[in-house]
Design an enzyme around this catalytic site. Structure first.
Site, PDB file in Angstrom:
ATOM      1  N   LYS A  52       0.826  -1.203   0.000  1.00  0.00           N
ATOM      2  CA  LYS A  52       0.000   0.000   0.000  1.00  0.00           C
ATOM      3  C   LYS A  52       0.859   1.251   0.000  1.00  0.00           C
ATOM      4  O   LYS A  52       0.553   2.236  -0.685  1.00  0.00           O
ATOM      5  CB  LYS A  52      -0.929  -0.010   1.219  1.00  0.00           C
ATOM      6  CG  LYS A  52      -1.994  -1.088   1.169  1.00  0.00           C
ATOM      7  CD  LYS A  52      -2.742  -1.205   2.485  1.00  0.00           C
ATOM      8  CE  LYS A  52      -3.751  -2.342   2.439  1.00  0.00           C
ATOM      9  NZ  LYS A  52      -4.436  -2.564   3.719  1.00  0.00           N
ATOM     10  N   GLN A  96      -4.508  -1.783   9.813  1.00  0.00           N
ATOM     11  CA  GLN A  96      -4.433  -3.102   9.192  1.00  0.00           C
ATOM     12  C   GLN A  96      -4.999  -4.173  10.125  1.00  0.00           C
ATOM     13  O   GLN A  96      -4.657  -4.246  11.296  1.00  0.00           O
ATOM     14  CB  GLN A  96      -2.979  -3.432   8.838  1.00  0.00           C
ATOM     15  CG  GLN A  96      -2.794  -4.754   8.137  1.00  0.00           C
ATOM     16  CD  GLN A  96      -3.447  -4.802   6.769  1.00  0.00           C
ATOM     17  OE1 GLN A  96      -3.429  -3.814   6.035  1.00  0.00           O
ATOM     18  NE2 GLN A  96      -4.025  -5.928   6.421  1.00  0.00           N
ATOM     19  N   ASP A 119     -11.496   2.707   4.416  1.00  0.00           N
ATOM     20  CA  ASP A 119     -11.971   1.329   4.265  1.00  0.00           C
ATOM     21  C   ASP A 119     -13.495   1.271   4.173  1.00  0.00           C
ATOM     22  O   ASP A 119     -14.059   0.302   3.668  1.00  0.00           O
ATOM     23  CB  ASP A 119     -11.514   0.472   5.447  1.00  0.00           C
ATOM     24  CG  ASP A 119     -10.244  -0.309   5.160  1.00  0.00           C
ATOM     25  OD1 ASP A 119      -9.960  -0.571   3.969  1.00  0.00           O
ATOM     26  OD2 ASP A 119      -9.530  -0.659   6.109  1.00  0.00           O
TER      27      ASP A 119
END
Length: 291
Positions: A52, A96, A119
């Site tokens: 990422k 994460q 997200d």
């Protein structure tokens, strides 16, 4: 011939399409920035976070990374999120998963500023999605929609079956496909592990999305001719990567199908960049064109 939908190529187009928006925001003093937070010793998580960060660098998004010791109290992770919420250089925050076992991940998500929740997992953002007015579409479901669009698959009026009811993929995707929108308006059946006669449901579908986390759950005998098959699964079995679809038999029936790997996976990362740019645009009040 069956079209094999190349997720790597579509993801590259998405990333390229973000360039102008990123430059426009940078010129306005609002260059997008993504903060990743890792509280895990899981090698796969460490690799994914690194990917990422590399994605951000390639398109001109600033990346920030914070590691929290796995033995630290939950409060240290909460404080990290609070600090990132207050940081004007950070447009989006991604903690994460998984985090350390003694930390409630859902509580971590609730502490993220909904406007930085790229997200799309914060309860406020989930509610907006269900209402039909999403702030951010979760990355994997949005990536599936982009793949369908790329393949020229018409969702309006189509019968879609989503196999899997997770909060990350199945449920949000079902809502998005049914939403009153150009890339929605499908009639959606949400199936799961308790569904009776799954094959009877999938054989009636124009679109089948397999996202149950069960290797090769769906095979060609469960599909109708000309169906579009999107395989979200990514399973390691005896050193081999398998999707939730038995690829060879499904390909015999499908008009279009995604491979594993190289299908949905690259799209998830691309749509994270998309959401980060969108978050920066919203926070700065600068309109940009998104791909």
């Amino acid at each position: 011939m069956t079209e094999v939908i190349d997720g790597n190529a579509v993801a590259a187009d998405i990333r390229d399409g973000l360039t102008d928006a990123i430059e426009r925001l940078a010129d306005a003093g609002a260059r997008p920035g993504l903060a990743t937070v890792l509280m895990s010793d899981d090698p796969a998580s460490e690799t994914y976070v690194s990917m990422k960060q590399r994605d951000c660098e390639e398109v001109g998004i600033r990346s920030f990374h914070v590691e929290v010791d796995t033995d630290a109290p939950a409060g240290e992770l909460y404080d990290t999120v609070s600090d990132l919420n207050a940081d004007d250089e950070v447009s989006g925050i991604l903690v994460q998963h998984p985090v350390a076992a003694h930390v409630d991940y859902s509580e971590v998500v609730r502490r993220i500023d909904p406007g930085k929740d790229v997200d799309g997992f914060h309860p406020e953002n989930v509610g907006r999605l269900v209402r039909g007015d999403p702030r951010f579409r979760p990355c994997t479901p949005h990536g599936v929609q982009k793949l369908l669009e790329h393949a020229g698959v018409e969702t309006e009026g189509a019968d879609a079956v989503v196999v899997g009811r997770s909060n990350i993929v199945g449920k949000p995707l079902a809502n998005l496909l049914a939403r009153k929108a150009d890339d929605g308006n499908a009639t959606v059946t949400l199936c799961h592990s308790r569904t009776r006669d799954l094959a009877a449901k999938t054989r009636q579908a124009d679109i089948v999305v397999a996202a149950a986390g069960v290797p090769e759950l769906v095979d060609g005998s469960m599909l109708s001719e000309g169906v579009t098959v999107i395989d979200v699964g990514y399973n390691q079995v005896d050193g081999e990567t398998l999707g939730d679809v038995e690829y060879e038999s499904a390909k015999e029936k499908a008009s279009a199908i995604t491979p594993v790997p190289g299908g949905v996976g690259p799209m998830t990362r691309a749509m994270l960049l998309y959401n980060t740019v969108k978050a920066a645009s919203q926070r700065a009040g600068v309109d940009v064109d998104l791909p």
